[in-house]
Design an enzyme around this catalytic site. Structure first.
Site, short mmCIF file in Angstrom:
data_model
loop_
_atom_site.label_atom_id
_atom_site.label_comp_id
_atom_site.label_asym_id
_atom_site.label_seq_id
_atom_site.Cartn_x
_atom_site.Cartn_y
_atom_site.Cartn_z
N GLY A 226 -11.20 -2.17 3.65
CA GLY A 226 -11.63 -3.56 3.50
C GLY A 226 -10.60 -4.46 2.86
O GLY A 226 -10.94 -5.53 2.35
N HIS A 227 -9.30 -4.06 2.91
CA HIS A 227 -8.26 -4.85 2.24
C HIS A 227 -7.50 -5.78 3.18
O HIS A 227 -6.48 -6.33 2.78
CB HIS A 227 -7.27 -3.92 1.54
CG HIS A 227 -7.78 -3.38 0.24
ND1 HIS A 227 -7.37 -3.85 -0.98
CD2 HIS A 227 -8.68 -2.40 -0.03
CE1 HIS A 227 -8.00 -3.19 -1.95
NE2 HIS A 227 -8.79 -2.31 -1.40
N CYS B 8 -1.78 0.18 -4.53
CA CYS B 8 -3.21 -0.05 -4.79
C CYS B 8 -4.04 1.13 -4.30
O CYS B 8 -4.08 1.41 -3.09
CB CYS B 8 -3.67 -1.33 -4.11
SG CYS B 8 -5.42 -1.68 -4.34
N TYR C 290 4.35 0.68 2.95
CA TYR C 290 5.48 0.68 2.00
C TYR C 290 4.99 1.14 0.64
O TYR C 290 3.88 0.80 0.21
CB TYR C 290 6.04 -0.73 1.90
CG TYR C 290 7.22 -0.90 0.95
CD1 TYR C 290 8.52 -0.88 1.43
CD2 TYR C 290 7.03 -1.10 -0.41
CE1 TYR C 290 9.61 -1.04 0.57
CE2 TYR C 290 8.10 -1.25 -1.29
CZ TYR C 290 9.39 -1.23 -0.78
OH TYR C 290 10.46 -1.39 -1.65
N ASN D 104 0.98 -5.50 7.36
CA ASN D 104 -0.05 -5.17 6.37
C ASN D 104 -0.34 -6.32 5.41
O ASN D 104 -1.33 -6.27 4.68
CB ASN D 104 0.33 -3.92 5.59
CG ASN D 104 0.00 -2.64 6.35
OD1 ASN D 104 -0.58 -2.69 7.42
ND2 ASN D 104 0.39 -1.50 5.80
N TYR D 105 0.53 -7.34 5.38
CA TYR D 105 0.23 -8.57 4.65
C TYR D 105 -0.18 -9.62 5.67
O TYR D 105 0.46 -10.66 5.82
CB TYR D 105 1.45 -9.04 3.84
CG TYR D 105 1.91 -8.08 2.76
CD1 TYR D 105 1.02 -7.21 2.13
CD2 TYR D 105 3.24 -8.05 2.35
CE1 TYR D 105 1.45 -6.35 1.13
CE2 TYR D 105 3.68 -7.19 1.34
CZ TYR D 105 2.78 -6.34 0.75
OH TYR D 105 3.20 -5.48 -0.24
#
Length: 538
Positions: A115-116, A178, A192, A480-481
């Site tokens: 969920g990120h 995280c 990464y 991923n960002y």
């Protein structure tokens, strides 16, 4: 004539209004029908299960809201639609049935792991949809002799780290900091971490995978073929199927690694240190990863005055003496001393970089819904830097920091080089290899909805300012960002030309190969979202 024209306009307007009203009603009716038919289909498919009420949640369930609200702590993410069903399968066969029912009744699916997703694409949609939530598929099998692990897609990287440490003090894996991030999305976008200069990305260390394709078949590396296996290791798994597990290669490490977190402010020559850092961060020993965090807050030297704090947050795969020798040779200006450094186990370093106090039990890594991460509003963006930013350029960033509240903004400079540069751009879809000094992550946080426009404008203004200092043609970004400012797909069929606007920023020249693979394995674009790789339209 004027009256006739006015009557014609009014009649046309009324017809249009009635048409739009009927369209909305029919759309709502179709959505409700599709929901009911999907629910009926899925219930019949898994009717032999004793746990139907524990895996299917609709807005009528008392626990639906709690489950939905647990999906993200980013309050910026909103949508007019909530999922008509949240499905939490207990095994792979139930996912196969959900895909079958979704295709049959025309309901879009969204796949949630941790969920990120920065833009919430794993749990929101602008059309009626169903969420397949993988939280019940989180088993991890560690083979210390073979030095491999099978990880189900619902597991978090914190759980993976814990299970490795449980079995061995000399094995590890490279992935993000995280611990509550899910392995499914994180690995499929690259991954990464603090040992990436030594071992590459998480995707670089995947050796097998299982996914459910558009036809509901379970495929492994051998049956899916090397093209599809290539695509899911950095190209974003949800474009090509539903990842159900990864097999990864575990990595040999010493029993002790060394970490430090040293802070310097502008009054302590931070500008010159950041400038020098850019010249050495990608060239130091591969065992060393010197990450840099930049924030603005009150100066410890001038009360009431703000300053920039540069946090040099570092991982060295080795002992303190070797680290000090390397730092003296490559970055003596930082003035690192032995007292700044801590030797610890690899698993302890995971807790160190998250910010847990020394001595915290590693059991905290099993808390996948950790309350440490408070809800708030957040927006992130990314860039890649291939030439050092000038002193004037850095000072421009410091000025922009002063236009936003203390502690609300942060820049992360994550160094490349080492193993990351040794691998070619085409080895996986993750293309950010040789030639990159570091990656920038821009982040801004705020607490009240009323401040949203101010903070979004600030980060977009900073991004605009940075254009002269970062990669060009394309201006690259890290998948991923995720950042919808880069471009989005249409709600219907998305053209190659439209998707390429954002696609080449994440994947560079690999985007065209991803499109060809998508066209072959999912030509109807069943697996899709606002930034999924589209098939070529026939």
């Amino acid at each position: 004539q004027h009256q006739n024209l006015q009557q014609t306009i009014m009649t046309t307007f009324k017809k249009l209004t009635i048409f739009l009203f009927l369209s909305i009603c029919l759309s709502a009716s179709w959505a409700n029908t599709s929901h009911d038919e999907f629910l009926d289909c899925l219930s019949h498919k898994i009717m032999n299960s004793n746990s139907i009420s524990q895996v299917i949640y609709t807005p009528k369930n008392s626990s639906y809201s709690t489950l939905y609200n647990s999906f993200s702590s980013n309050l910026r993410i909103t949508s007019d639609f909530k999922p008509s069903i949240i499905f939490t399968p207990n095994d792979e066969s139930q996912i196969q049935e959900a895909i079958h029912c979704s295709k049959k009744h025309g309901l879009q699916i969204r796949i949630r792991g941790g969920g990120h997703d920065y833009e919430g694409l794993s749990y929101i949609s602008e059309t009626p949809f169903v969420i397949i939530d993988l939280r019940n598929l989180r088993s991890i099998s560690i083979d210390t002799e073979d030095k491999t692990a099978w990880i189900q897609a619902g597991a978090t990287i914190g759980e993976l780290y814990y299970r490795i440490a449980e079995k061995s003090k000399k094995l590890a894996f490279v992935a993000g900091v995280c611990p509550t991030v899910g392995v499914a999305g994180h690995f499929s976008g690259g991954g990464y971490g603090m040992m990436s200069r030594k071992f590459g990305t998480a995707a670089d260390n995947i050796i097998d995978a299982k996914l459910i394709d558009v036809n509901g078949r379970i495929q492994d590396r051998e049956s899916m073929g090397e093209d599809l296996f290539w695509a899911i290791r950095g190209g974003g798994g949800t474009s090509f199927g539903l990842i159900i597990s990864w097999k990864v290669k575990l990595l040999d490490i010493p029993e002790k690694v060394t970490v430090f977190n040293v802070t310097r402010t502008l009054e302590q020559n931070a500008t010159q240190l950041v400038y020098k850092w850019q010249h050495i961060a990608d060239k130091v020993d591969d065992n060393l990863l010197l990450r840099l965090f930049l924030r603005s807050s009150e100066s410890p030297f001038q009360r009431g005055q703000r300053t920039v704090h540069a946090f040099f947050t570092t991982m060295f795969v080795g002992g303190v003496d070797d680290l000090l020798h390397e730092m003296q040779n490559s970055f003596p200006e930082l003035g690192l001393v032995k007292e700044d450094c801590i030797e610890m186990s690899w698993i302890e370093s995971i807790l160190f970089f998250v910010g847990f106090p020394r001595g915290t039990s590693i059991d905290v890594l099993l808390d996948w819904n950790n309350s440490t991460y408070q809800s708030g509003f957040f927006k992130g963006k990314s860039d890649y830097v291939q030439r050092p930013i000038s002193i004037n350029g850095l000072e421009g960033i410091w000025k922009l920091f002063n236009q936003v509240g203390e502690y609300s903004a942060e820049l992360q400079f994550s160094p490349y080089g080492g193993k990351l540069s040794d691998i070619s751009e085409s080895e996986t879809p993750f293309p950010h290899r040789d030639g990159n000094i570091f990656m920038i992550h821009y982040g801004v946080n705020w607490r009240e909805m009323e401040s949203s426009n101010k903070h979004l404008s600030w980060i977009r203004n900073l991004y605009g300012y940075m254009a002269r200092y970062v990669s060009k043609s394309p201006r690259a970004a890290y998948f991923n960002y995720r950042d919808l400012d880069l471009g989005v797909n249409n709600k219907g069929n998305t053209s190659y030309e439209q998707a390429r606007i954002w696609g080449v920023k994440y994947f560079k020249n690999n985007f065209d190969r991803l499109v060809k693979i998508k066209t072959k394995i999912d030509p109807t674009n069943f697996f899709r979202n606002e930034q999924s790789v589209p098939p070529l339209l026939s």
